[in-house]
Design an enzyme around this catalytic site. Structure first.
Site, PDB file in Angstrom:
ATOM      1  N   GLU A   1       0.847  -1.198   0.000  1.00 34.89           N
ATOM      2  CA  GLU A   1       0.000   0.000   0.000  1.00 34.89           C
ATOM      3  C   GLU A   1       0.881   1.247   0.000  1.00 34.89           C
ATOM      4  O   GLU A   1       2.081   1.170   0.289  1.00 34.89           O
ATOM      5  CB  GLU A   1      -0.932   0.009   1.219  1.00 34.89           C
ATOM      6  CG  GLU A   1      -0.215   0.067   2.553  1.00 34.89           C
ATOM      7  CD  GLU A   1      -1.100   0.594   3.678  1.00 34.89           C
ATOM      8  OE1 GLU A   1      -1.783   1.618   3.488  1.00 34.89           O
ATOM      9  OE2 GLU A   1      -1.092  -0.011   4.761  1.00 34.89           O
TER      10      GLU A   1
ATOM     11  N   LYS B   1      -5.681  10.600   1.026  1.00 26.90           N
ATOM     12  CA  LYS B   1      -5.989   9.220   1.420  1.00 26.90           C
ATOM     13  C   LYS B   1      -7.042   8.644   0.473  1.00 26.90           C
ATOM     14  O   LYS B   1      -8.093   9.247   0.266  1.00 26.90           O
ATOM     15  CB  LYS B   1      -6.515   9.240   2.860  1.00 26.90           C
ATOM     16  CG  LYS B   1      -6.930   7.886   3.411  1.00 26.90           C
ATOM     17  CD  LYS B   1      -7.278   8.022   4.887  1.00 26.90           C
ATOM     18  CE  LYS B   1      -7.884   6.743   5.446  1.00 26.90           C
ATOM     19  NZ  LYS B   1      -8.224   6.865   6.871  1.00 26.90           N
TER      20      LYS B   1
ATOM     21  N   VAL C   1      -5.288   0.038   2.788  1.00 25.05           N
ATOM     22  CA  VAL C   1      -5.378  -1.416   2.616  1.00 25.05           C
ATOM     23  C   VAL C   1      -6.545  -1.766   1.694  1.00 25.05           C
ATOM     24  O   VAL C   1      -6.407  -2.573   0.767  1.00 25.05           O
ATOM     25  CB  VAL C   1      -5.530  -2.117   3.990  1.00 25.05           C
ATOM     26  CG1 VAL C   1      -5.888  -3.592   3.821  1.00 25.05           C
ATOM     27  CG2 VAL C   1      -4.251  -1.959   4.813  1.00 25.05           C
TER      28      VAL C   1
ATOM     29  N   ASP D   1     -18.279   3.326  12.872  1.00 23.25           N
ATOM     30  CA  ASP D   1     -16.987   3.418  12.176  1.00 23.25           C
ATOM     31  C   ASP D   1     -16.289   2.059  12.096  1.00 23.25           C
ATOM     32  O   ASP D   1     -15.684   1.590  13.067  1.00 23.25           O
ATOM     33  CB  ASP D   1     -16.094   4.443  12.883  1.00 23.25           C
ATOM     34  CG  ASP D   1     -14.880   4.835  12.041  1.00 23.25           C
ATOM     35  OD1 ASP D   1     -14.609   4.148  11.036  1.00 23.25           O
ATOM     36  OD2 ASP D   1     -14.216   5.826  12.395  1.00 23.25           O
TER      37      ASP D   1
ATOM     38  N   SER E   1     -13.646   0.085   9.467  1.00 24.02           N
ATOM     39  CA  SER E   1     -12.784   0.325   8.311  1.00 24.02           C
ATOM     40  C   SER E   1     -13.211  -0.494   7.097  1.00 24.02           C
ATOM     41  O   SER E   1     -13.553  -1.684   7.214  1.00 24.02           O
ATOM     42  CB  SER E   1     -11.338  -0.037   8.661  1.00 24.02           C
ATOM     43  OG  SER E   1     -10.533   0.072   7.498  1.00 24.02           O
ATOM     44  N   ALA E   2     -13.148   0.148   5.929  1.00 23.93           N
ATOM     45  CA  ALA E   2     -13.450  -0.537   4.668  1.00 23.93           C
ATOM     46  C   ALA E   2     -12.416  -1.623   4.364  1.00 23.93           C
ATOM     47  O   ALA E   2     -12.633  -2.455   3.482  1.00 23.93           O
ATOM     48  CB  ALA E   2     -13.500   0.476   3.528  1.00 23.93           C
ATOM     49  N   ASP E   3     -11.303  -1.626   5.101  1.00 27.90           N
ATOM     50  CA  ASP E   3     -10.293  -2.687   4.907  1.00 27.90           C
ATOM     51  C   ASP E   3     -10.923  -4.071   5.092  1.00 27.90           C
ATOM     52  O   ASP E   3     -10.587  -5.024   4.380  1.00 27.90           O
ATOM     53  CB  ASP E   3      -9.149  -2.541   5.923  1.00 27.90           C
ATOM     54  CG  ASP E   3      -8.319  -1.285   5.714  1.00 27.90           C
ATOM     55  OD1 ASP E   3      -8.560  -0.566   4.718  1.00 27.90           O
ATOM     56  OD2 ASP E   3      -7.433  -1.031   6.549  1.00 27.90           O
TER      57      ASP E   3
ATOM     58  N   LYS F   1      -3.657  -2.000  15.226  1.00 29.55           N
ATOM     59  CA  LYS F   1      -3.303  -1.258  16.440  1.00 29.55           C
ATOM     60  C   LYS F   1      -4.442  -1.331  17.454  1.00 29.55           C
ATOM     61  O   LYS F   1      -5.613  -1.337  17.090  1.00 29.55           O
ATOM     62  CB  LYS F   1      -3.009   0.200  16.084  1.00 29.55           C
ATOM     63  CG  LYS F   1      -1.675   0.351  15.370  1.00 29.55           C
ATOM     64  CD  LYS F   1      -1.172   1.789  15.391  1.00 29.55           C
ATOM     65  CE  LYS F   1       0.234   1.865  14.798  1.00 29.55           C
ATOM     66  NZ  LYS F   1       0.300   2.543  13.511  1.00 29.55           N
TER      67      LYS F   1
HETATM   68  N1  PSU Z   1      -3.051   1.505  10.755  1.00 27.51           N
HETATM   69  C1  PSU Z   1      -1.722   1.705  10.930  1.00 27.51           C
HETATM   70  N2  PSU Z   1      -1.022   2.374   9.985  1.00 27.51           N
HETATM   71  C2  PSU Z   1      -1.625   2.843   8.840  1.00 27.51           C
HETATM   72  C3  PSU Z   1      -3.028   2.617   8.668  1.00 27.51           C
HETATM   73  C4  PSU Z   1      -3.693   1.950   9.634  1.00 27.51           C
HETATM   74  O1  PSU Z   1      -1.185   1.287  11.945  1.00 27.51           O
HETATM   75  O2  PSU Z   1      -0.947   3.454   8.008  1.00 27.51           O
HETATM   76  C5  PSU Z   1      -3.689   3.101   7.411  1.00 27.51           C
HETATM   77  C6  PSU Z   1      -3.785   1.957   6.384  1.00 27.51           C
HETATM   78  O3  PSU Z   1      -3.634   2.488   5.091  1.00 27.51           O
HETATM   79  C7  PSU Z   1      -5.209   1.472   6.569  1.00 27.51           C
HETATM   80  C8  PSU Z   1      -5.929   2.764   6.869  1.00 27.51           C
HETATM   81  O4  PSU Z   1      -5.758   0.806   5.445  1.00 27.51           O
HETATM   82  O5  PSU Z   1      -5.047   3.490   7.702  1.00 27.51           O
HETATM   83  C9  PSU Z   1      -7.264   2.537   7.543  1.00 27.51           C
HETATM   84  O6  PSU Z   1      -7.954   3.728   7.623  1.00 27.51           O
HETATM   85  P1  PSU Z   1      -9.473   3.738   8.146  1.00 27.51           P
HETATM   86  O7  PSU Z   1      -9.391   3.396   9.590  1.00 27.51           O
HETATM   87  O8  PSU Z   1      -9.950   5.123   7.895  1.00 27.51           O
HETATM   88  O9  PSU Z   1     -10.230   2.708   7.356  1.00 27.51           O
HETATM   89 MN    MN Z   2     -13.498   4.859   9.308  1.00 26.03          MN
END
Ligand code: PSU
Ligand code: MN
Length: 299
Positions: free
Chosen positions: A24, A84, A105, A137, A139-141, A158
């Site tokens: 990524e 992003k 991701v 909330d 994540s879309a991951d 994390k």
């Molecule tokens: N967690 C980390 N480091 C990162 C990210 C998450 O420890 O860099 C980044 C990754 O790109 C992950 C994104 O896909 O944040 C997730 O964001 P969100 O929670 O908005 O879905």
């Molecule tokens: Mn989110």
């Protein structure tokens, strides 16, 4: 449908069925790591993938083009300011010709799938946020791993996230979570979150066999690799840091896609750079494990 542009090296490797590992770009942008550590992280991950016998394929949007595999002189573009780009943002980034879209991701897994790349390495995935029962909330991951046939290699997630709920969500959407020679879901900076993973694997061949026997055309696998013992941080100290970072986020009224970059920034400041070496070590380690898995998937 989206048609990412592959670098010549990645296109040749995919066509020949040789091992490729997608990476990524958010982690290497200012959204993921402070300069100059982001450049070091990128170098170490690229080297780890090549040493492991695979071709690295950085994903990003550059000048409105979705890319899988960047040329060396393009690397510095993802190290600077970037927007992003999660999976849902990719079509918009193309339509509106974003200069630099740093793929998360979810976006990277999607681009890898469309490019025919089966293995992807990152540091940590996004997940279900604490308080998601109120904010929604998630994540879309997680959804991306459920809908694309790609193996994601990460050091868990994390602990500012709700890790038990993250695993529940992955169970619901049918993503096998495989502990890499480990029984617990890792919490990024620490080897164990205290939450067990559903399955433990010992080898890359096992992971390849899991991918080969998935039940849907389009569904992925998550391999959870604990940070190397020597690089682990202190769990109690981290708990306090994470709690403060989340409280600051709340107080600042940050919501949506800005939450994760904000919290990551606060963790970085609060640990005064001590978290950075751990982050680099685990990202490099994941890239090496991903290369091993890519070799097994290609075999
Ligand atoms: N967690 C980390 N480091 C990162 C990210 C998450 O420890 O860099 C980044 C990754 O790109 C992950 C994104 O896909 O944040 C997730 O964001 P969100 O929670 O908005 O879905
Ligand atoms: Mn989110």
């Amino acid at each position: 449908m989206i048609r990412p542009v592959l670098s010549n090296e990645v296109a040749d490797a995919v066509a020949d069925g040789r091992p490729v590992v997608a990476l990524e770009s958010t982690i290497f942008s200012h959204l993921g790591l402070p300069s100059p550590h982001n450049a070091a992280a990128l170098d170490r991950c690229l080297t780890a993938v090549r040493t492991g016998g695979a071709v690295p394929a950085i994903t990003a949007v550059l000048d409105g083009v979705a890319r899988v595999g960047l040329e060396r002189d393009e690397h510095e573009r993802i190290l600077g300011p970037a927007r992003k780009a999660a999976e849902r943002d990719l079509p918009v980034a193309i339509a509106q010709r974003w200069e630099v879209g740093a793929t998360t991701v979810s976006a990277s897994v999607a681009l890898a799938a469309h490019a025919g790349v089966r293995v992807f390495a990152t540091g940590g995935i996004g997940g279900v946020h604490r308080g998601a029962e109120i904010t929604g909330d998630i994540s879309a991951d997680l959804d991306a791993m459920a809908h694309h046939p790609v193996v994601t290699v990460s050091a868990g997630a994390k602990a500012f996230l709700d890790l038990p709920r993250t695993l529940e969500y992955l169970e619901t959407v049918g993503v096998p979570v495989l502990g890499w020679r480990h029984d617990d879901f890792p919490a990024f900076y620490t080897r164990s979150s205290g939450v067990p993973v559903a399955h433990r694997v010992e080898s890359a061949a096992e992971v390849a066999a899991v991918l080969a026997n998935r039940t849907r055309d389009r569904s992925g696998v998550l391999v959870a690799v604990p940070i190397p013992e020597a690089d682990q941080l202190d769990a109690d100290e981290l708990d306090a840091v994470l709690a403060r970072a989340l409280a600051d986020c709340d107080a600042a009224g940050i919501v949506g896609a800005a939450v994760t970059p904000f919290v990551l920034g606060r963790i970085g400041e609060a640990t005064d750079g001590r978290s950075v070496p751990a982050n680099l070590a685990l990202a490099e380690h994941n890239a090496g494990v991903a290369a091993e898995i890519a070799v097994a998937v290609s075999a």
